[in-house]
Scaffold this active site. Sequence first.
Site, PDB file in Angstrom:
ATOM      1  N   LYS A 291       0.877  -1.171   0.000  1.00 30.82           N
ATOM      2  CA  LYS A 291       0.000   0.000   0.000  1.00 30.82           C
ATOM      3  C   LYS A 291       0.915   1.223   0.000  1.00 30.82           C
ATOM      4  CE  LYS A 291      -4.208   1.491   2.417  1.00 30.82           C
ATOM      5  NZ  LYS A 291      -5.088   1.654   1.263  1.00 30.82           N
TER       6      LYS A 291
HETATM    7  N1  PMP Z   1      -7.453  -2.537  -2.770  1.00 28.47           N
HETATM    8  C1  PMP Z   1      -7.004  -1.270  -2.752  1.00 28.47           C
HETATM    9  C2  PMP Z   1      -6.318  -0.718  -3.953  1.00 28.47           C
HETATM   10  C3  PMP Z   1      -7.202  -0.477  -1.606  1.00 28.47           C
HETATM   11  O1  PMP Z   1      -6.785   0.794  -1.584  1.00 28.47           O
HETATM   12  C4  PMP Z   1      -7.880  -1.027  -0.501  1.00 28.47           C
HETATM   13  C5  PMP Z   1      -8.111  -0.184   0.721  1.00 28.47           C
HETATM   14  N2  PMP Z   1      -7.027  -0.254   1.603  1.00 28.47           N
HETATM   15  C6  PMP Z   1      -8.312  -2.363  -0.565  1.00 28.47           C
HETATM   16  C7  PMP Z   1      -8.080  -3.088  -1.724  1.00 28.47           C
HETATM   17  C8  PMP Z   1      -8.984  -3.022   0.594  1.00 28.47           C
HETATM   18  O2  PMP Z   1      -8.048  -3.246   1.636  1.00 28.47           O
HETATM   19  P1  PMP Z   1      -8.488  -3.275   3.151  1.00 28.47           P
HETATM   20  O3  PMP Z   1      -9.609  -4.225   3.254  1.00 28.47           O
HETATM   21  O4  PMP Z   1      -7.280  -3.732   3.878  1.00 28.47           O
HETATM   22  O5  PMP Z   1      -8.885  -1.885   3.526  1.00 28.47           O
END
Ligand code: PMP
Length: 314
Positions: A158
């Site tokens: 991320k």
């Molecule tokens: N994909 C992307 C590109 C994201 O930005 C997010 C949000 N963090 C997610 C998937 C979902 O991840 P999470 O469930 O950990 O928030």
Amino acid sequence: MTDYSKYIWHNSEIIPWENAKVHVMSHVIHYGSGVFEGIKCYKTDKGPQIFRLEDHVDRLFKSAESYKMNVPVSKQSIIDGCLEIVRANNLTECYIRPIVFYGYDTLGVNPKDCPINVSIAAFFWGAYLGEDGVLNGVNVTVSPYQKFSSKAMPATAKASGQYMNSLLSVTDAKARGYDEALLLNVEGNVSEGSGQNIFYIKDGVVHTNSEKSSILLGITRESIIEICNDLDIQIEIHSFTLEDLLCADEVFFTGTASEVTPVISIEDNIISGGKPGELTLKLRSYYMDIVEGRNDKYNKWLSPIISDSVIENS
Ligand code: PMP
């Protein structure tokens, strides 16, 4: 505009929100050289509690590792910092944004001696895809922008700069009147939303993809997989195509900010009769019970914010 809070945790100190500034020549501003997390703290009967805090901090360190960034503080101090900043701001429910980023030294792309900073903000943030979207479902378009290959950038990290791909997709989708974008990967298979993972349901079986499809391994995704196993709902993890989604009985997005959001149309093809599907609603309600502290079995996923008065008296 982002809601204003009183304080921000910055390099292990709590400072006023308005003083948390960086120089315009900071490396992160020019190259997006940061890694971050999006975490949610919910109002529960036991006071505010943060959902899967340790898992988010683990992912933050993995993202940093992908970019060979040495986080200058320990995992525990980021965990404590998240708890501390919610407490300092007296928030009962909020979004928490830790970020590790390169500061000001050289403008060369190689960050060499740029200092690595860590900040944690906590502030109120309403439903990411709108109250109506979460409740009644969203309309999605297939993005003209491809999700980058994991060979180009680590999709499982991320990282700040990687979100320019999401920015292009979501601004294009909004400009064309849709709620969200769905990105296909370089192989032409479904990847994910601009900030969400995607699931579909066919004949009672839940399906989602894996890191092989260039996705961020969402913590909500992983929670839904565990919930399905727990509820004896069959779940299959594999690559899939847009065609699979269009033929599905139900489709939904998952994400910390988006929670479990039904998808009711893709590219003007109506899904599940244009309303949230039954199994999607069941999974959403199970998920909301967990995050809002109504399912004791999942207390392991919640970190309580202990108020200052309790700490002083202990
Ligand atoms: N994909 C992307 C590109 C994201 O930005 C997010 C949000 N963090 C997610 C998937 C979902 O991840 P999470 O469930 O950990 O928030």
